[in-house]
Design an enzyme around this catalytic site. Structure first.
Site, mmCIF file in Angstrom:
data_model
loop_
_atom_site.group_PDB
_atom_site.id
_atom_site.type_symbol
_atom_site.label_atom_id
_atom_site.label_comp_id
_atom_site.label_asym_id
_atom_site.label_seq_id
_atom_site.Cartn_x
_atom_site.Cartn_y
_atom_site.Cartn_z
ATOM 1 N N HIS A 179 -9.721 0.883 4.874
ATOM 2 C CA HIS A 179 -8.448 1.142 5.553
ATOM 3 C C HIS A 179 -8.687 2.104 6.720
ATOM 4 C CE1 HIS A 179 -4.333 2.333 6.349
ATOM 5 N NE2 HIS A 179 -3.941 1.282 5.637
ATOM 6 N N GLY A 205 2.699 -1.151 4.385
ATOM 7 C CA GLY A 205 2.628 0.265 4.034
ATOM 8 C C GLY A 205 4.020 0.851 3.898
ATOM 9 N N GLY A 206 4.494 1.507 4.953
ATOM 10 C CA GLY A 206 5.768 2.228 4.929
ATOM 11 C C GLY A 206 6.925 1.445 4.327
ATOM 12 N N ASN A 216 0.862 -1.184 0.000
ATOM 13 C CA ASN A 216 0.000 0.000 0.000
ATOM 14 C C ASN A 216 0.895 1.230 0.000
ATOM 15 O OD1 ASN A 216 -1.899 1.971 0.377
ATOM 16 N ND2 ASN A 216 -2.326 1.466 2.522
ATOM 17 N N TRP A 217 0.991 1.851 -1.171
ATOM 18 C CA TRP A 217 1.892 3.009 -1.294
ATOM 19 C C TRP A 217 1.252 4.289 -0.769
ATOM 20 C CZ3 TRP A 217 4.457 2.078 -6.790
ATOM 21 C CH2 TRP A 217 5.385 1.036 -6.650
ATOM 22 N N LYS A 218 0.010 4.213 -0.338
ATOM 23 C CA LYS A 218 -0.701 5.385 0.195
ATOM 24 C C LYS A 218 -0.539 6.565 -0.782
ATOM 25 C CE LYS A 218 0.234 3.469 4.699
ATOM 26 N NZ LYS A 218 -0.085 3.538 6.088
ATOM 27 N N GLU A 240 -5.536 -5.462 10.676
ATOM 28 C CA GLU A 240 -4.587 -4.376 10.897
ATOM 29 C C GLU A 240 -4.934 -3.645 12.191
ATOM 30 O OE1 GLU A 240 -2.601 -3.059 7.050
ATOM 31 O OE2 GLU A 240 -4.412 -1.886 7.209
ATOM 32 N N SER A 242 2.999 -2.075 10.396
ATOM 33 C CA SER A 242 4.443 -1.895 10.582
ATOM 34 C C SER A 242 5.276 -3.134 10.258
ATOM 35 C CB SER A 242 4.746 -1.409 12.008
ATOM 36 O OG SER A 242 4.201 -0.125 12.199
ATOM 37 N N GLU A 279 -7.034 4.466 7.860
ATOM 38 C CA GLU A 279 -6.754 5.889 7.588
ATOM 39 C C GLU A 279 -7.957 6.550 6.932
ATOM 40 O OE1 GLU A 279 -3.061 5.376 5.480
ATOM 41 O OE2 GLU A 279 -2.040 4.875 7.343
ATOM 42 N N GLY A 319 1.747 2.229 10.865
ATOM 43 C CA GLY A 319 2.616 3.404 10.771
ATOM 44 C C GLY A 319 3.312 3.762 12.077
HETATM 45 C C1 PEP Z 1 -1.077 -0.032 5.866
HETATM 46 O O1 PEP Z 1 -1.006 1.024 5.261
HETATM 47 O O2 PEP Z 1 -2.029 -0.787 5.691
HETATM 48 C C2 PEP Z 1 -0.012 -0.383 6.801
HETATM 49 C C3 PEP Z 1 -0.039 -1.542 7.390
HETATM 50 O O3 PEP Z 1 0.983 0.567 6.967
HETATM 51 P P1 PEP Z 1 2.365 0.338 7.752
HETATM 52 O O4 PEP Z 1 2.974 -0.932 7.220
HETATM 53 O O5 PEP Z 1 3.171 1.544 7.434
HETATM 54 O O6 PEP Z 1 2.031 0.212 9.208
#
Ligand code: PEP
Length: 238
Positions: free
Chosen positions: A85, A219-220, A8-10, A157, A198, A87, A163
């Site tokens: 999600h 994500g990150g 997930n590049w957001k 999640e 994370s 966010e 994050g």
């Molecule tokens: C996500 O965006 O779904 C996610 C899990 O982000 P991160 O890995 O940065 O926690």
């Protein structure tokens, strides 16, 4: 079952050049979810990767400024869509009712949905049973009246892990994965279960080695090419 890694590049576009020549092995499925305007860049530069969207709208077409329909995604070669999600639940005030409409529309158009669920820290502080109860109720609302659950991917999640740089304990994530899968036990179609929060190249293997965890939503760490490559490599061995 093949492991599934979803990036997930957001609202970011990482460098694509370092991927040149990288080949995905057939034993893992890799889905890249870039921001909408960059689908073509991913298609052109990352052969063997599948394309996912970070969101979708529930209507087919019309006066819905800024929205994209499931059929539009499908016609562009998008096969997967992240829905719910945390966010978006937080920043865009997405409700379970809206998420439920998106789920139905996306499944109806033949997209594979990656439905994100997970508890906040306030809930988790009360213990694992409270977290399970929260996730169970969230799933019931988000999948209300969804008859055919084939193709559904649930991403567990925990909101407090996203994050934050602090993943859940792999054994706790596996327990939740088992619990979520048990909720679908009576359904004919098996769901796939991802852990997200994370995940990085140091701990991905410790999640992926659990048989009830079918992959990771990253994500990150997915923005760093070297890190994502290492996560993908770890998925080959778990
Ligand atoms: C996500 O965006 O779904 C996610 C899990 O982000 P991160 O890995 O940065 O926690």
């Amino acid at each position: 079952m093949k492991k599934l890694i979803v990036a997930n590049w957001k609202m970011n576009l990482p460098a694509l050049k370092p991927w040149k020549g990288f080949r995905v092995q057939k034993k893992t499925e890799i889905v890249i979810c870039p921001p909408f305007p960059y689908f073509q860049n991913v298609k052109g530069n990352l052969p063997g990767f599948k394309l996912g969207a970070q969101d979708v709208f529930w209507e087919k077409s019309g006066a819905y400024t800024g929205e994209v329909s499931p059929a539009m995604l499908k016609s562009f070669g998008v096969g997967y869509v992240i829905i719910g999600h945390s966010e978006r639940r937080e920043w865009l005030n997405e409700t379970d009712e809206m998420i439920n409409k998106k789920v139905k529309a996306a499944l109806g158009a033949g997209l594979k949905i990656i439905l994100c669920v997970g508890e906040s820290w306030v809930v988790r502080k009360r213990g694992v049973s409270a977290a399970k109860n929260f996730v169970k109720n969230q799933l019931a609302r988000d999948l209300h009246d969804v008859k055919n659950k084939s193709g559904i991917i649930v991403a567990y999640e925990p909101v407090w892990a996203i994050g934050s740089g602090h993943s859940d304990k792999p054994s706790d994530a596996a327990e939740m994965a088992r619990f979520i899968k048990s909720l679908f036990a009576s359904s004919k179609s098996k769901i796939r279960l991802l852990y997200g929060g994370s995940v990085n190249d140091k701990d991905a293997a410790s999640f992926l080695h659990y048989k009830e965890i079918d992959g990771a939503l990253v994500g990150g760490a997915s923005l760093k090419v070297r890190e994502l490559k290492k996560i993908i490599t770890q998925s080959y061995h778990n």
